[in-house]
Design a protein around this motif. Structure first.
Motif, short mmCIF file in Angstrom:
data_model
loop_
_atom_site.label_atom_id
_atom_site.label_comp_id
_atom_site.label_asym_id
_atom_site.label_seq_id
_atom_site.Cartn_x
_atom_site.Cartn_y
_atom_site.Cartn_z
N GLY A 112 0.79 -1.23 0.00
CA GLY A 112 0.00 0.00 0.00
C GLY A 112 0.81 1.27 0.00
O GLY A 112 0.23 2.37 -0.08
N ARG A 113 2.15 1.17 0.07
CA ARG A 113 2.97 2.38 0.09
C ARG A 113 2.83 3.17 -1.22
O ARG A 113 2.78 2.59 -2.30
CB ARG A 113 4.44 2.03 0.30
CG ARG A 113 4.81 1.69 1.73
CD ARG A 113 6.27 1.30 1.86
NE ARG A 113 6.55 0.04 1.17
CZ ARG A 113 7.26 -0.06 0.06
NH1 ARG A 113 7.77 1.02 -0.52
NH2 ARG A 113 7.45 -1.25 -0.51
N LEU A 114 2.80 4.50 -1.07
CA LEU A 114 2.68 5.35 -2.24
C LEU A 114 4.00 5.48 -2.99
O LEU A 114 4.02 5.59 -4.22
CB LEU A 114 2.21 6.76 -1.84
CG LEU A 114 0.70 7.01 -1.76
CD1 LEU A 114 0.04 6.12 -0.74
CD2 LEU A 114 0.44 8.47 -1.47
N PHE A 115 5.10 5.47 -2.25
CA PHE A 115 6.40 5.75 -2.86
C PHE A 115 7.27 4.49 -2.80
O PHE A 115 7.51 3.95 -1.71
CB PHE A 115 7.07 6.92 -2.13
CG PHE A 115 6.16 8.11 -2.02
CD1 PHE A 115 5.74 8.79 -3.15
CD2 PHE A 115 5.69 8.53 -0.78
CE1 PHE A 115 4.89 9.88 -3.06
CE2 PHE A 115 4.84 9.61 -0.67
CZ PHE A 115 4.43 10.29 -1.82
N PHE A 116 7.71 4.05 -3.96
CA PHE A 116 8.47 2.81 -4.03
C PHE A 116 9.36 2.86 -5.26
O PHE A 116 9.13 3.62 -6.21
CB PHE A 116 7.54 1.60 -4.08
CG PHE A 116 6.47 1.69 -5.14
CD1 PHE A 116 6.65 1.11 -6.39
CD2 PHE A 116 5.27 2.36 -4.88
CE1 PHE A 116 5.67 1.20 -7.36
CE2 PHE A 116 4.29 2.45 -5.86
CZ PHE A 116 4.50 1.87 -7.10
N SER A 117 10.39 2.03 -5.25
CA SER A 117 11.33 1.98 -6.36
C SER A 117 10.73 1.22 -7.53
O SER A 117 9.60 0.71 -7.45
CB SER A 117 12.63 1.31 -5.90
OG SER A 117 12.38 -0.04 -5.54
N GLU A 118 11.47 1.12 -8.63
CA GLU A 118 10.98 0.43 -9.81
C GLU A 118 10.64 -1.04 -9.54
O GLU A 118 9.75 -1.61 -10.15
CB GLU A 118 12.01 0.52 -10.93
CG GLU A 118 12.17 1.92 -11.50
CD GLU A 118 13.22 1.95 -12.58
OE1 GLU A 118 12.90 1.63 -13.74
OE2 GLU A 118 14.38 2.29 -12.27
N ASN A 119 11.36 -1.64 -8.59
CA ASN A 119 11.09 -3.05 -8.27
C ASN A 119 10.18 -3.20 -7.05
O ASN A 119 10.02 -4.30 -6.52
CB ASN A 119 12.40 -3.81 -8.05
CG ASN A 119 13.22 -3.23 -6.91
OD1 ASN A 119 12.74 -2.35 -6.18
ND2 ASN A 119 14.44 -3.71 -6.73
N GLY A 120 9.58 -2.10 -6.60
CA GLY A 120 8.63 -2.16 -5.49
C GLY A 120 9.24 -1.99 -4.12
O GLY A 120 8.53 -2.06 -3.12
N GLY A 121 10.54 -1.78 -4.04
CA GLY A 121 11.22 -1.65 -2.75
C GLY A 121 11.08 -0.26 -2.14
O GLY A 121 10.46 0.64 -2.71
N MET A 122 11.64 -0.12 -0.93
CA MET A 122 11.64 1.17 -0.25
C MET A 122 12.49 2.16 -1.03
O MET A 122 13.51 1.81 -1.62
CB MET A 122 12.20 1.03 1.15
CG MET A 122 11.36 0.22 2.11
SD MET A 122 9.80 1.07 2.56
CE MET A 122 10.43 2.55 3.35
N VAL A 123 12.07 3.41 -1.03
CA VAL A 123 12.86 4.48 -1.63
C VAL A 123 13.95 4.87 -0.62
O VAL A 123 13.65 5.26 0.50
CB VAL A 123 11.98 5.69 -1.97
CG1 VAL A 123 12.84 6.83 -2.51
CG2 VAL A 123 10.91 5.31 -2.97
N SER A 124 15.18 4.74 -1.03
CA SER A 124 16.29 5.03 -0.11
C SER A 124 16.51 6.54 0.00
O SER A 124 16.14 7.31 -0.90
CB SER A 124 17.57 4.37 -0.60
OG SER A 124 18.02 4.99 -1.79
N SER A 125 17.11 6.95 1.12
CA SER A 125 17.42 8.36 1.28
C SER A 125 18.42 8.83 0.22
O SER A 125 18.37 9.98 -0.22
CB SER A 125 17.98 8.62 2.69
OG SER A 125 19.14 7.84 2.92
N ALA A 126 19.30 7.93 -0.21
CA ALA A 126 20.25 8.30 -1.26
C ALA A 126 19.52 8.66 -2.55
O ALA A 126 19.92 9.58 -3.28
CB ALA A 126 21.23 7.16 -1.52
#
Length: 235
Positions: A112-126
């Protein structure tokens, strides 16, 4: 900042995926590590007017070697609050519109997260730090790029809170929305409050200008009624 079309290219959408995160940090006053974990079920978005978002936890990037799960993001409760506590943050209509458009365009991650990477992972601070840096270089003049203006994603939160205080929002309300104490809020953002003296002058001068002060009328002293002998001795 032109995050939507330029950062990371349009198809990969590295910049477009982060527009809602940055807009939420600025207009909602959330910490980036809180915004990165925002999920669709946490949003209340009416068709018009203000909505709200429930913040449950913060997901800072700390490195795999420092977490119990082996993931690069730690899973913590909200800052300075018990783990089970949540914080309801009012969101203005323009932020609600941005988040609705984000969900329509990208959907959500499996959890349900709105913000995620191309593969569905957490968006890193970097990732969001890099996007912020690239956007500044595209959108700002060289002089502004060299300045501290919006240098870090967290600076968007600072801008939000100082803007609310400058607008005259009560410090207690700002502190509640931002998850700060009033003491910390005022000590940290006191220097951000441009025009405070002028604002104070207007507020003090308004009521004072309506008060009419009259000079006392001059009353001539009455001659002393003294016995004749004493009056002659004083003359």
């Amino acid at each position: 900042m032109q995050l939507d079309h330029y950062i990371g290219g349009y198809r990969r959408a590295r910049g477009r995926r982060l527009v809602g995160l940055f807009v939420g940090t600025y207009f909602g006053g959330s910490r980036p590590a809180e915004a990165v974990d925002l999920a669709a079920p946490d949003l209340s978005q009416p068709d018009s007017g203000w909505g709200s978002a429930l913040l449950h936890r913060t997901r800072p990037s700390v490195g795999k070697q420092w977490t119990d799960t082996g993931e690069s993001h730690d899973d913590r409760g909200l800052k300075d609050l018990p783990t089970e506590d949540v914080r309801r943050v009012p969101i203005p209509p323009h932020l609600a519109a941005v988040l609705r458009e984000h969900i329509e365009t990208f959907g959500t991650a499996e959890d349900g997260r709105l913000f995620f990477s191309e593969n569905g992972g957490m968006v890193s601070s970097a990732t969001y730090y890099r996007a912020c840096r690239e956007a500044r270089e595209l959108a700002l003049s060289p002089a502004a790029v060299a300045s501290p203006l919006a240098r870090r994603p967290y600076d968007l939160r600072h801008s939000a809170l100082s803007t609310w205080l400058n607008a005259g929002v009560d410090a207690t309300e700002v502190a509640e929305r931002a998850d700060n104490s009033v003491e910390v809020l005022l000590s940290r953002y006191a220097k951000c409050l441009d025009g405070r003296q002028e604002m104070a002058n207007r507020r003090i001068g308004g009521p004072a200008a309506r008060v009419r002060v009259r000079a006392p009328e001059y009353v001539a002293p009455r001659p002393l009624d003294l016995p004749g002998g004493l009056r002659r001795s004083l003359d």
